[in-house]
Design a protein around this motif. Structure first.
Motif, PDB file in Angstrom:
ATOM      1  N   MET A   1      -5.696 -20.875  32.437  1.00 12.68           N
ATOM      2  CA  MET A   1      -4.399 -21.175  31.832  1.00 12.68           C
ATOM      3  C   MET A   1      -4.322 -20.624  30.403  1.00 12.68           C
ATOM      4  O   MET A   1      -3.292 -20.105  29.971  1.00 12.68           O
TER       5      MET A   1
ATOM      6  N   PHE B   1      -2.324 -17.116  30.553  1.00 11.65           N
ATOM      7  CA  PHE B   1      -0.952 -17.491  30.214  1.00 11.65           C
ATOM      8  C   PHE B   1      -0.738 -17.688  28.716  1.00 11.65           C
ATOM      9  O   PHE B   1       0.370 -17.994  28.284  1.00 11.65           O
TER      10      PHE B   1
ATOM     11  N   MET C   1       1.041 -30.579  30.103  1.00 12.46           N
ATOM     12  CA  MET C   1       1.355 -29.951  31.384  1.00 12.46           C
ATOM     13  C   MET C   1       1.459 -30.962  32.513  1.00 12.46           C
ATOM     14  O   MET C   1       0.776 -31.984  32.521  1.00 12.46           O
TER      15      MET C   1
ATOM     16  N   ASP D   1       4.274 -27.488  36.829  1.00 14.88           N
ATOM     17  CA  ASP D   1       4.443 -26.379  35.885  1.00 14.88           C
ATOM     18  C   ASP D   1       3.839 -25.081  36.397  1.00 14.88           C
ATOM     19  O   ASP D   1       4.172 -24.000  35.909  1.00 14.88           O
ATOM     20  N   VAL D   2       2.911 -25.181  37.341  1.00 17.33           N
ATOM     21  CA  VAL D   2       2.248 -23.996  37.893  1.00 17.33           C
ATOM     22  C   VAL D   2       2.442 -23.997  39.406  1.00 17.33           C
ATOM     23  O   VAL D   2       2.149 -24.988  40.078  1.00 17.33           O
TER      24      VAL D   2
ATOM     25  N   TYR E   1       3.695 -19.597  35.808  1.00 12.86           N
ATOM     26  CA  TYR E   1       3.698 -20.717  34.864  1.00 12.86           C
ATOM     27  C   TYR E   1       5.079 -20.889  34.250  1.00 12.86           C
ATOM     28  O   TYR E   1       5.689 -19.926  33.759  1.00 12.86           O
TER      29      TYR E   1
ATOM     30  N   GLU F   1       6.897 -22.611  31.276  1.00 13.97           N
ATOM     31  CA  GLU F   1       6.505 -23.142  29.975  1.00 13.97           C
ATOM     32  C   GLU F   1       7.329 -24.346  29.552  1.00 13.97           C
ATOM     33  O   GLU F   1       8.527 -24.427  29.796  1.00 13.97           O
TER      34      GLU F   1
ATOM     35  N   SER G   1       8.553 -15.475  32.967  1.00 15.06           N
ATOM     36  CA  SER G   1       7.558 -16.474  33.369  1.00 15.06           C
ATOM     37  C   SER G   1       6.271 -15.734  33.694  1.00 15.06           C
ATOM     38  O   SER G   1       6.262 -14.897  34.613  1.00 15.06           O
TER      39      SER G   1
ATOM     40  N   HIS H   1      -7.035 -22.678  41.728  1.00 15.45           N
ATOM     41  CA  HIS H   1      -5.902 -23.615  41.745  1.00 15.45           C
ATOM     42  C   HIS H   1      -5.827 -24.336  43.082  1.00 15.45           C
ATOM     43  O   HIS H   1      -5.586 -25.556  43.125  1.00 15.45           O
TER      44      HIS H   1
END
Length: 397
Positions: free
Chosen positions: A231, A235, A246, A250-251, A264, A266, A283, A301
């Motif tokens: 992350m 990102f 977070m 968000d992801v 991602y 924001e 994004s 993830h």
């Protein structure tokens, strides 16, 4: 869940909440559907009779209460504004203004609040302060630290509705010249090289983190380390607060012609606070790296999702979860607890895994972000693109 009885109405935010497992609720994504259903319960959509206006509707009072919150008092409004300010910036402002207050009381006997001092008097005080202030141990400040005092004092004066800026207005030309002269003197003495700044990671450092098991999917700690590392590096997130706020939604995993990737979305950051025109232009995406499954952003993830409790897979669930310690639950393949990870643990992720891997140097959470920016610039990525990813206000990244 097709009926309104399957939902809970959140009056404060004027949205319906849909039920997830174990009575965990999250905001319904298609609020338009909920509004349409609500409308169908009060009138026939085929009716040609016009809707009553606000002044004649018998339910207008209820609608107003649902749509508009109570008017805040001035103290309550100030409190809400303060809550949205960056905590670190606010604390730094208080500390540095307090130092200037202490200096002016002890050195000039000036006891008036800063915002009550006329510009001419304040300019003279600041000019002397910038030239004479030192650290508690008697050593000189770094040049940028002195400039930080100027910014903090200016920020404080703006908050107190002072009608001049010590950074821009002509009335404070002398203090600016004094600061510039002191910075030049300190630079000539070798200050300003930032000996304590965080180091970027080398490719060899990353290899050691993988080989030592600090990055990968072999343990709960390794997964958290790798998710945080990806992350930050991919990102451009700042090392602590932006991670702490977070949520799971968000992801998201998406796919295009190039393959699978993480995208991602924001939230509020240090430099992008949601004002119009002050948002990311895109994004950011992180594509899968099938040849390196240990740190592949998509693979890690998915493994993190698999090891999370079911109740923590809703979009509003905390992104970072505490590590599970119950043997019985661990044996079921659930490695994380249904509660957020503590801020202190997030703050020290890089330091802990670098120590465990035996890496030397000034390696902090900021190191991962610095690694990302440095490598992008060295690869020839345009500075304005790097600034968009990292969130820097200027191109001096």
């Amino acid at each position: 869940m097709d009926s309104l009885t399957d939902k809970i109405y959140d009056k404060e935010n004027c949205i319906y909440l849909s039920q997830c497992e174990d009575d965990f609720y999250y905001p319904e994504e298609q609020s338009v559907v909920s509004e349409a259903k609500s409308t169908l319960t009060t009138q026939d959509v085929s009716s040609t009779e016009p809707l009553p206006g606000p002044s004649t509707s018998t339910t207008s009072g209820v609608a107003v209460k649902q749509r508009f919150a109570s008017v805040l008092t001035e103290d309550a409004l100030n409190h809400q504004i303060a809550l949205q300010k960056n905590t670190n910036t606010a604390n730094k402002t208080r500390r540095e203004v307090a130092v200037f207050d202490e200096w002016k009381i002890n050195m000039t006997a000036e006891r008036r609040p800063l915002h009550e001092i006329p510009p001419a008097d304040l300019d003279n005080s600041l000019a002397s302060f910038f030239w004479s202030v030192k650290m508690k141990n008697g050593k000189e400040y770094e040049p940028d630290s002195l400039s930080s005092y100027q910014k903090s004092i200016d920020r404080h004066l703006r908050e107190m509705r002072y009608n001049k800026s010590i950074i821009r207005d002509d009335e404070f030309q002398r203090s600016r010249e004094s600061l510039a002269a002191k910075r030049k003197k300190l630079k000539a003495e070798g200050k300003g090289n930032m000996p304590c700044k965080a180091s970027a990671l080398t490719e060899s450092d990353e290899t050691k983190l993988i080989e030592s098991g600090q990055l990968g999917t072999s343990s709960p700690d390794a997964i958290i380390n790798t998710v945080w590392f990806n992350m930050t590096k991919l990102f451009g997130l700042r090392g602590s607060n932006e991670h702490h706020q977070m949520t799971w939604g968000d992801v998201v995993v998406k796919q295009d012609q190039r393959g699978e990737y993480l995208e991602y979305n924001e939230r509020v950051t240090k430099t992008r606070k949601g004002e119009p025109g002050n948002t990311r232009k895109f994004s950011p995406k992180a594509y899968a790296v099938p040849d390196n499954k240990k740190i592949c952003p998509v693979q890690v993830h998915r493994e993190y999702e698999l090891r999370r409790p079911q109740t923590m897979k809703c979009p509003t669930s905390p992104f970072y979860l505490g590590i599970q310690t119950s043997t019985a639950i661990l044996e079921r393949g659930i490695w994380f607890r249904a509660q957020p990870m503590g801020r202190n643990k997030i703050d020290t992720i890089m330091k802990r895994m670098c120590t465990a891997a035996g890496l030397d140097g000034k390696l902090t959470n900021h190191s991962a972000r610095k690694t990302s920016i440095t490598r992008l610039l060295h690869a020839g990525v345009p500075p304005n693109t790097v600034a968009q990813l990292s969130g820097h206000k200027t191109l001096a990244v």
